[in-house]
Design an enzyme around this catalytic site. Structure first.
Site, PDB file in Angstrom:
ATOM      1  N   TYR A  38     -10.520  57.111  31.297  1.00 32.13           N
ATOM      2  CA  TYR A  38      -9.690  56.610  32.410  1.00 32.13           C
ATOM      3  C   TYR A  38      -8.976  55.301  32.082  1.00 32.13           C
ATOM      4  CZ  TYR A  38     -12.400  59.930  35.175  1.00 32.13           C
ATOM      5  OH  TYR A  38     -12.996  61.054  35.651  1.00 32.13           O
ATOM      6  N   LYS A  51     -26.568  63.118  36.573  1.00 31.03           N
ATOM      7  CA  LYS A  51     -26.650  61.651  36.709  1.00 31.03           C
ATOM      8  C   LYS A  51     -28.099  61.122  36.789  1.00 31.03           C
ATOM      9  CE  LYS A  51     -22.006  60.503  38.019  1.00 31.03           C
ATOM     10  NZ  LYS A  51     -21.041  61.217  38.819  1.00 31.03           N
TER      11      LYS A  51
HETATM   12  C1  LIG Z   1     -19.975  62.235  38.311  1.00 29.58           C
HETATM   13  C2  LIG Z   1     -19.845  63.446  39.131  1.00 29.58           C
HETATM   14  C3  LIG Z   1     -19.618  64.698  38.538  1.00 29.58           C
HETATM   15  C4  LIG Z   1     -19.395  64.852  37.060  1.00 29.58           C
HETATM   16  O1  LIG Z   1     -20.488  64.473  36.306  1.00 29.58           O
HETATM   17  P1  LIG Z   1     -20.293  64.146  34.749  1.00 29.58           P
HETATM   18  O2  LIG Z   1     -21.677  63.975  34.249  1.00 29.58           O
HETATM   19  O3  LIG Z   1     -19.492  62.880  34.705  1.00 29.58           O
HETATM   20  O4  LIG Z   1     -19.575  65.282  34.143  1.00 29.58           O
HETATM   21  C5  LIG Z   1     -19.588  65.808  39.353  1.00 29.58           C
HETATM   22  N1  LIG Z   1     -19.755  65.705  40.675  1.00 29.58           N
HETATM   23  C6  LIG Z   1     -19.976  64.516  41.276  1.00 29.58           C
HETATM   24  C7  LIG Z   1     -20.176  64.477  42.749  1.00 29.58           C
HETATM   25  C8  LIG Z   1     -19.996  63.350  40.536  1.00 29.58           C
HETATM   26  O5  LIG Z   1     -20.178  62.173  41.135  1.00 29.58           O
END
Ligand SMILES: *Cc1c(COP(=O)(O)O)cnc(C)c1O
Length: 433
Positions: free
Chosen positions: A19, A274
């Protein structure tokens, strides 16, 4: 040249930053992080900076949790990777059972992948293929909310709606139907439109995908739990799938373990990433119901045609198991409640600063606005620069300032972070010459 200068030079010469335009990459200052500990990022010369954006929303237990370090070390001595094709191992098998035990009731199957985007791709492909081979091949379309964000791969981008991120790729994306954007934070009409789209096209809808309770990338926008519950009812009535993208909201970020718990619902598919690994390894899972899993019985041609090299990676799975154990042993959710209350109160008080609007929070996620909405706003970045001088790494979403600290942040560190948020905001909005 100091080693930081050398690293910055190498980075500017060769790293392609997410980004960030190539020009901005050359101009914007870079924080060289040598170590990280709890909520702190630490530079080579010992400067400590609070990680207000949780290293991109994933660092739920702080950096360097000793039990996560030990879990990785232990697992690495046994096995760091092994395929999940016609083989299994303790971390993947036990984690699947442990996830099912704490997932919304009825989610019984776990498909592993590596990140949030893939967790979403998998959910979309499962929903699509399910109807293709179970008598409803006309169900080819998805519905979604305005402002949703589901990741950066092509399918996830199709489901998403943050135009600044996706508009250039429009020609490559499949069409997803969604109501017009929310006006004045009034979500009821948005959901009413969504339900109308669902009723009109029920026969063609493979699934409805939403970020439950909080739309992260759209600017930490929250909507009420009763609308999420109503969506569950509507999708049941239409007999189509509800896909909950809990990549950000899961693992207690919004208070309960899953944002779906605010509404007491079970989606048909749930995506988690995450915080699932405590934010320390790329690791993700898509959970599904028995009904969906049973739709893939039969011969080879009915298998889910999807798989990743690192599906169920033992290191990631071992870390995720340890994350769940830490949540249990350290009462992470309960002890975050008073911290979330403090965060909410102090974010509300940010409106004492002229120019701050729309303070909001849910669990350990809080945000406010400092100017015209939109990802391209620049005031947020001025505040981010001021915050870095004061000792916090704040990554704004345009003019949305947000904090997503570790759920187990010490009270004193949380206060300190909120002092910096206040002071950096005042510096830019009030004392600007
Ligand atoms: C960050 C995020 C994603 C993507 O996850 P990555 O690990 O960055 O590919 C998908 N959905 C939501 C709601 C997110 O916050």
């Amino acid at each position: 040249m100091s080693s930081d200068d050398e690293l910055i030079a190498l980075d500017r010469a060769h790293v392609w930053r997410p980004y960030t335009s190539s020009d901005d990459h050359e101009k914007r200052s870079l924080l060289v992080v040598a170590r990280a500990e709890g909520p702190w990022l630490i530079t080579g010369d010992g400067r400590r900076v609070l990680d207000a954006s949780g290293s991109w929303w994933c660092n739920n237990l702080g950096h360097g949790h000793p039990r996560l370090r030990a879990a990785i070390a232990r697992q690495s001595e046994r096995m760091m990777h092994c395929t999940l094709a016609a083989a299994t191992h303790e971390p993947a098998a036990r984690l699947a059972a442990e996830l099912v035990a704490i997932a919304p009731n009825g989610l019984t199957r776990v498909f592993y992948s590596d990140n949030g985007s893939t967790a979403v791709e998998v959910a979309l492909k499962i929903a699509f293929q399910y109807w293709q081979q179970n008598g409803r091949p006309e169900r080819k379309h998805f519905l979604a909310l305005p402002g949703g964000y589901h990741g950066d791969t092509l399918g996830a981008m199709s489901a998403g709606d943050v135009d600044e991120f996706t508009s250039v790729f429009r020609p490559l994306l499949f069409g997803v139907r969604r109501p017009p954007d929310v006006v004045n934070h009034q979500w009821e009409p948005v959901f009413e439109r969504l339900f109308a789209l669902l009723r009109e096209g029920a026969d063609q809808i493979a699934g409805v995908i939403v970020e439950p309770m909080v739309q992260g990338a759209a600017g930490m926008r929250t909507y009420p739990a009763d609308l999420l519950a109503a969506l569950r009812e509507e999708t049941k009535r239409a007999d189509t799938f509800l896909i909950a993208d809990e990549v950000f909201t899961g693992l207690g970020r919004t208070g309960p373990l899953w944002a779906c718990d605010h509404a007491g619902i079970t989606p048909d598919l749930l995506c988690t990433a995450k915080g699932l690994s405590g934010g320390v390894l790329p690791f993700a899972a898509t959970l599904a119901t028995d009904r969906i899993y049973d739709g893939f019985r039969g011969d080879k041609s009915r298998a889910l045609m999807h798989g990743h090299t690192f599906c169920g990676n033992p290191l990631g799975a071992a870390v995720a198991r340890e994350v769940l154990a830490i949540y249990r042993d350290e009462d992470i959710l309960e002890s975050a409640d008073p911290k979330a209350a403090k965060l909410a109160a102090r974010i509300q008080r940010m409106t004492e600063v002229p120019g701050v609007t729309a303070p909001r929070s849910l669990g350990m996620c809080a945000a406010f606005e400092v100017g015209a909405p939109g990802y391209m706003g620049t005031i947020g970045w001025q505040i981010s620069d001021a915050a870095l001088e004061l000792g916090a790494h704040l990554r704004p979403l345009g003019n949305t300032i947000y904090v997503v600290p570790p759920l187990n942040i010490e009270d004193a560190d949380l206060d300190h972070l909120l002092d910096i948020v206040r002071e950096s905001t005042e510096r830019v909005l009030v004392s600007a010459p």
